[in-house]
Scaffold this motif. Structure first.
Motif, mmCIF file in Angstrom:
data_model
loop_
_atom_site.group_PDB
_atom_site.id
_atom_site.type_symbol
_atom_site.label_atom_id
_atom_site.label_comp_id
_atom_site.label_asym_id
_atom_site.label_seq_id
_atom_site.Cartn_x
_atom_site.Cartn_y
_atom_site.Cartn_z
ATOM 1 N N SER A 9 -9.879 27.647 8.304
ATOM 2 C CA SER A 9 -11.158 26.690 7.852
ATOM 3 C C SER A 9 -12.368 27.291 8.282
ATOM 4 O O SER A 9 -12.430 28.706 8.873
ATOM 5 C CB SER A 9 -10.258 25.621 8.668
ATOM 6 O OG SER A 9 -11.895 24.962 8.744
ATOM 7 N N ARG A 11 -15.527 25.877 7.786
ATOM 8 C CA ARG A 11 -16.817 25.268 7.738
ATOM 9 C C ARG A 11 -17.331 25.620 9.417
ATOM 10 O O ARG A 11 -16.809 25.909 10.085
ATOM 11 C CB ARG A 11 -16.255 24.020 7.149
ATOM 12 C CG ARG A 11 -15.232 23.258 8.895
ATOM 13 C CD ARG A 11 -15.186 22.004 8.465
ATOM 14 N NE ARG A 11 -14.440 20.981 9.762
ATOM 15 C CZ ARG A 11 -14.367 20.164 10.127
ATOM 16 N NH1 ARG A 11 -15.900 19.256 9.462
ATOM 17 N NH2 ARG A 11 -13.533 20.107 11.159
ATOM 18 N N VAL A 15 -12.585 23.102 14.404
ATOM 19 C CA VAL A 15 -12.577 23.579 16.051
ATOM 20 C C VAL A 15 -10.874 25.046 15.768
ATOM 21 O O VAL A 15 -10.944 25.611 16.447
ATOM 22 C CB VAL A 15 -11.684 22.389 16.265
ATOM 23 C CG1 VAL A 15 -12.317 21.268 16.066
ATOM 24 C CG2 VAL A 15 -9.917 21.465 15.170
ATOM 25 N N GLU A 84 -5.643 21.013 8.854
ATOM 26 C CA GLU A 84 -4.830 20.425 7.206
ATOM 27 C C GLU A 84 -5.921 19.354 6.566
ATOM 28 O O GLU A 84 -7.082 18.886 7.679
ATOM 29 C CB GLU A 84 -3.993 18.957 7.523
ATOM 30 C CG GLU A 84 -3.411 18.112 6.186
ATOM 31 C CD GLU A 84 -2.216 17.195 7.212
ATOM 32 O OE1 GLU A 84 -1.159 18.313 7.436
ATOM 33 O OE2 GLU A 84 -2.126 16.334 6.986
ATOM 34 N N TYR A 85 -6.765 19.217 5.279
ATOM 35 C CA TYR A 85 -7.608 18.216 4.411
ATOM 36 C C TYR A 85 -6.574 18.250 3.653
ATOM 37 O O TYR A 85 -6.111 18.570 2.543
ATOM 38 C CB TYR A 85 -8.598 19.126 3.641
ATOM 39 C CG TYR A 85 -9.471 20.255 4.843
ATOM 40 C CD1 TYR A 85 -8.923 20.105 6.052
ATOM 41 C CD2 TYR A 85 -10.373 20.962 4.637
ATOM 42 C CE1 TYR A 85 -10.645 20.969 6.942
ATOM 43 C CE2 TYR A 85 -11.512 21.567 5.536
ATOM 44 C CZ TYR A 85 -11.155 21.638 6.849
ATOM 45 O OH TYR A 85 -12.744 21.371 7.211
ATOM 46 N N ASN A 86 -7.335 17.087 3.106
ATOM 47 C CA ASN A 86 -6.124 15.797 2.286
ATOM 48 C C ASN A 86 -4.503 16.102 1.875
ATOM 49 O O ASN A 86 -4.324 16.121 1.133
ATOM 50 C CB ASN A 86 -6.783 15.741 1.136
ATOM 51 C CG ASN A 86 -8.357 15.616 1.286
ATOM 52 O OD1 ASN A 86 -8.543 14.479 2.060
ATOM 53 N ND2 ASN A 86 -9.751 15.723 0.957
ATOM 54 N N LYS A 87 -3.741 16.689 3.072
ATOM 55 C CA LYS A 87 -2.840 16.944 3.261
ATOM 56 C C LYS A 87 -2.844 18.186 2.667
ATOM 57 O O LYS A 87 -0.571 18.212 2.555
ATOM 58 C CB LYS A 87 -1.797 15.673 1.787
ATOM 59 C CG LYS A 87 -1.970 14.613 2.140
ATOM 60 C CD LYS A 87 -1.260 14.337 3.735
ATOM 61 C CE LYS A 87 -1.063 12.944 4.312
ATOM 62 N NZ LYS A 87 -1.018 12.836 6.055
ATOM 63 N N TYR A 114 -2.697 22.020 12.671
ATOM 64 C CA TYR A 114 -3.618 20.856 14.231
ATOM 65 C C TYR A 114 -3.496 19.699 13.397
ATOM 66 O O TYR A 114 -4.121 20.027 11.695
ATOM 67 C CB TYR A 114 -4.206 21.398 14.684
ATOM 68 C CG TYR A 114 -5.537 21.659 14.151
ATOM 69 C CD1 TYR A 114 -5.236 23.593 14.420
ATOM 70 C CD2 TYR A 114 -6.308 21.285 13.480
ATOM 71 C CE1 TYR A 114 -6.442 24.106 13.678
ATOM 72 C CE2 TYR A 114 -7.690 21.972 13.316
ATOM 73 C CZ TYR A 114 -7.165 23.973 12.464
ATOM 74 O OH TYR A 114 -8.414 23.800 12.155
ATOM 75 N N SER A 116 -4.728 15.191 12.457
ATOM 76 C CA SER A 116 -4.178 14.025 12.715
ATOM 77 C C SER A 116 -2.592 13.672 12.620
ATOM 78 O O SER A 116 -2.228 12.472 13.599
ATOM 79 C CB SER A 116 -5.111 12.769 12.248
ATOM 80 O OG SER A 116 -5.458 13.315 11.105
HETATM 81 C C1 LIG Z 1 -11.738 16.602 4.174
HETATM 82 C C2 LIG Z 1 -11.214 16.847 5.083
HETATM 83 C C3 LIG Z 1 -9.880 16.303 4.049
HETATM 84 C C4 LIG Z 1 -9.339 15.713 6.298
HETATM 85 N N1 LIG Z 1 -7.617 15.619 6.066
HETATM 86 C C5 LIG Z 1 -6.885 15.714 6.454
HETATM 87 C C6 LIG Z 1 -5.430 14.809 6.423
HETATM 88 O O1 LIG Z 1 -4.732 14.772 5.493
HETATM 89 N N2 LIG Z 1 -4.512 15.157 7.615
HETATM 90 C C7 LIG Z 1 -4.923 14.785 8.724
HETATM 91 O O2 LIG Z 1 -4.070 14.636 9.685
HETATM 92 N N3 LIG Z 1 -6.121 15.797 9.473
HETATM 93 C C8 LIG Z 1 -7.507 15.825 8.274
HETATM 94 N N4 LIG Z 1 -8.451 16.026 8.673
HETATM 95 C C9 LIG Z 1 -8.969 15.988 9.740
HETATM 96 C C10 LIG Z 1 -9.019 17.577 10.176
HETATM 97 O O3 LIG Z 1 -7.898 17.514 10.575
HETATM 98 C C11 LIG Z 1 -10.026 17.547 11.154
HETATM 99 O O4 LIG Z 1 -11.460 17.444 10.897
HETATM 100 C C12 LIG Z 1 -10.073 18.904 11.789
HETATM 101 O O5 LIG Z 1 -10.734 19.245 12.764
HETATM 102 C C13 LIG Z 1 -10.403 19.907 10.673
HETATM 103 O O6 LIG Z 1 -9.779 21.548 10.978
HETATM 104 P P1 LIG Z 1 -11.156 21.946 11.356
HETATM 105 O O7 LIG Z 1 -12.387 21.624 12.043
HETATM 106 O O8 LIG Z 1 -10.972 23.209 11.539
HETATM 107 O O9 LIG Z 1 -11.763 22.087 9.951
HETATM 108 C C14 LIG Z 1 -9.611 16.175 7.300
HETATM 109 C C15 LIG Z 1 -10.833 16.513 7.361
HETATM 110 C C16 LIG Z 1 -11.524 16.977 6.414
HETATM 111 C C17 LIG Z 1 -12.919 17.591 6.803
#
Ligand SMILES: Cc1cc2nc3c(=O)[nH]c(=O)nc-3n(C[C@H](O)[C@H](O)[C@H](O)COP(=O)(O)O)c2cc1C
Length: 184
Positions: A9, A11, A15, A84-87, A114, A116
């Protein structure tokens, strides 16, 4: 063996780096391989815009791709730290993979995810993606929960049992990286 711990990631508020540094702190206790944190954000890769796929030609128009190519070329295996972003995997990681081909070939990888839903869908996405540039992904996976392995979804505080899985994952990645080196 040189194993790269690759961030997934880019951004600013990610995390991801906390998780990658935790993996590195566990890996560094080993003596059977060298580990390096490879942060895709450091390479400032532009949005993928190469005229010819790396499968056809190992020559890149984007100047940022050269140091990225050299880094991946220098590694024998990888641990992907996966958001994971949008699966699926993030677009930043997808571009970083798409830029190269031969540099990935016949190497092994493990996944630390990692989210949700533990990043499981992104991990399955990554396994399929990596099959094309011939990266063999090991079966053991570290899958962490955004709600219980992080405080307020931002401060990484993993359940202690995850450490054992990281060690198992590293065992597998080193074994397969060693085996695959013989065919490169
Ligand atoms: C655009 C977007 C889409 C996301 N989609 C999912 C998802 O499909 N499944 C999931 O478990 N978490 C999803 N999340 C939550 C991310 O797991 C959570 O924001 C996490 O902190 C992202 O990792 P990062 O902070 O290292 O970028 C999503 C977050 C973002 C920003």
């Amino acid at each position: 063996m040189k194993i790269g711990i690759i961030t997934g990631s880019t951004r600013d508020s990610r995390v991801n780096l906390q998780v990658a540094e935790w993996v590195k702190s566990i890996a560094e206790k080993r003596t059977d391989a060298d580990f390096e944190l490879v942060d895709i954000k450091d390479y400032n890769l532009p949005k993928f815009n190469e005229p010819i796929t790396a499968i056809m030609i190992r020559d890149y128009q984007a100047s940022e791709a050269k140091p990225w190519s050299d880094k991946i070329d220098s590694l024998d295996g990888f641990i992907f730290v996966l958001a994971e972003y949008n699966k699926g995997i993030t677009s930043g990681l997808k571009d970083a993979i798409d830029y190269l081909y031969q540099e990935w070939n016949n190497k092994a990888a493990g996944i630390v995810s990692y989210g949700s839903t533990l990043g499981v869908s992104a991990a399955n996405d990554l396994r399929l993606i990596l099959s094309v540039p011939k990266v063999a992904t090991v079966g053991t996976q570290v899958a962490m929960n955004l709600f219980t392995d992080f405080q307020d979804m931002s401060k990484f505080n993993p359940a202690p049992f995850h450490q054992k899985t990281v060690i198992k994952l590293l065992d597998e990645v080193i074994a397969w990286s060693t085996a695959l080196k013989t065919i490169r």
